[in-house]
Design an enzyme around this catalytic site. Structure first.
Site, PDB file in Angstrom:
ATOM      1  CE1 TYR A 154      -3.948   2.117   0.454  1.00  0.00           C
ATOM      2  CE2 TYR A 154      -2.840   3.050   2.381  1.00  0.00           C
ATOM      3  CZ  TYR A 154      -3.867   3.078   1.452  1.00  0.00           C
ATOM      4  OH  TYR A 154      -4.816   4.069   1.531  1.00  0.00           O
ATOM      5  CE  LYS A 158      -3.678   5.118  -1.620  1.00  0.00           C
ATOM      6  NZ  LYS A 158      -4.667   5.821  -2.462  1.00  0.00           N
TER       7      LYS A 158
END
Length: 273
Positions: A154, A158
């Site tokens: 993740y 990001k």
């Protein structure tokens, strides 16, 4: 871009959470909406909640370039223009870096990074050509600023989304475009982020691991105690009007970012606390 009434906003991931809150906030500003998501039922609910606003909806997988191209074609073809683009759709993948599979990375990068890149590629050239003021909002997350244990995939997606937002903003400024960019970096928000797997394609399925389950549990508990999506939407509208690039949902992140930078400059590993 101070005046929003009568303008057109596109929001991906609009079936719930921050996406729904953005849609409803834009509707309250008198904007026309194009809403996209994979969740047909949730998308219909958002449209119904938008009251008297003109709303178009489209099922869209933002990881699919052709699907985003079709979304853009429909927006410009039926609505004539786009003034605010919110590349908001995203998913969460937990687990240690060394346990994540190629399928895990393909899924999370597909939504969180390629969703942003496809949105930029399909919408921004035509927004520039309009010659009007406009704004692109990319939902990044504080995970684009800080890497914490158990959320490596993740964080990779990001951090890349933040880099894409910075690069886009610099490119637009360099060519004198009338478009501005906001990198939205929320922390814990009351969304369904821990239930992201509901949209995972069967072709990218993977066997869950304990470290992944532990991360999902932690993220779910954080979301339950987070701020309301409507508060995030208010910050976004303010950022559009003020042409602010970085939006943090809690000022404690600013102090943490300064400390992380100072720690990195000493050559040390920043603390995630």
């Amino acid at each position: 871009m101070r005046e929003l009434v009568g303008k057109v906003a596109v929001v991906t991931g609009a079936a719930s959470g921050i996406g729904r809150a953005l849609a409803l906030r834009f509707a309250a500003e008198g904007m026309t909406l194009m809403l996209a998501d994979l969740d047909y039922g949730g998308l219909a609910e958002t449209a119904a909640l938008a009251g008297d606003a003109k709303v178009l909806t489209q099922i869209t997988d933002v990881s699919d370039a052709a699907a985003v191209a079709h979304l853009a074609d429909r927006c410009f073809g039926e609505l004539g223009a786009v003034h605010v683009l919110c590349n908001n759709a995203g998913v969460y993948q937990g687990g240690h870096m060394w346990t994540r599979t190629e399928e895990d990375f393909a899924w999370v990068l597909g939504a969180n990074l390629w969703g942003v890149l496809h949105g930029i590629h399909e919408f921004v050239p035509r927004m520039i050509e309009q010659g009007t003021e406009g704004h692109i909002v990319n939902t990044v997350s504080v995970a684009g600023l800080f890497a914490v244990p158990g959320a490596g995939a993740y964080a990779v997606s990001k951090h890349a989304a933040l880099a894409a937002s910075l690069a886009l903003a610099q490119d637009l400024a360099a060519v004198g475009a009338k478009l501005r960019v906001t990198a939205l970096c929320p922390g814990a928000v009351r969304t369904r982020i821990a239930d992201s797997a509901r949209t995972r394609p069967s072709g990218l399925a993977a066997t869950p691991s304990q470290d992944e389950a532990d991360s999902l549990d932690q993220v779910g508990r954080a979301a339950e105690s987070g701020i309301e999506p409507s508060d995030v939407a208010d910050l976004v509208v303010a950022a559009i009007r003020e042409e602010r690039f970085l939006v943090l949902t809690d000022q404690k992140y600013a102090a943490r970012l300064r400390l992380q930078t100072e720690t990195l400059l000493t050559g040390d590993l920043p603390s995630y606390q």
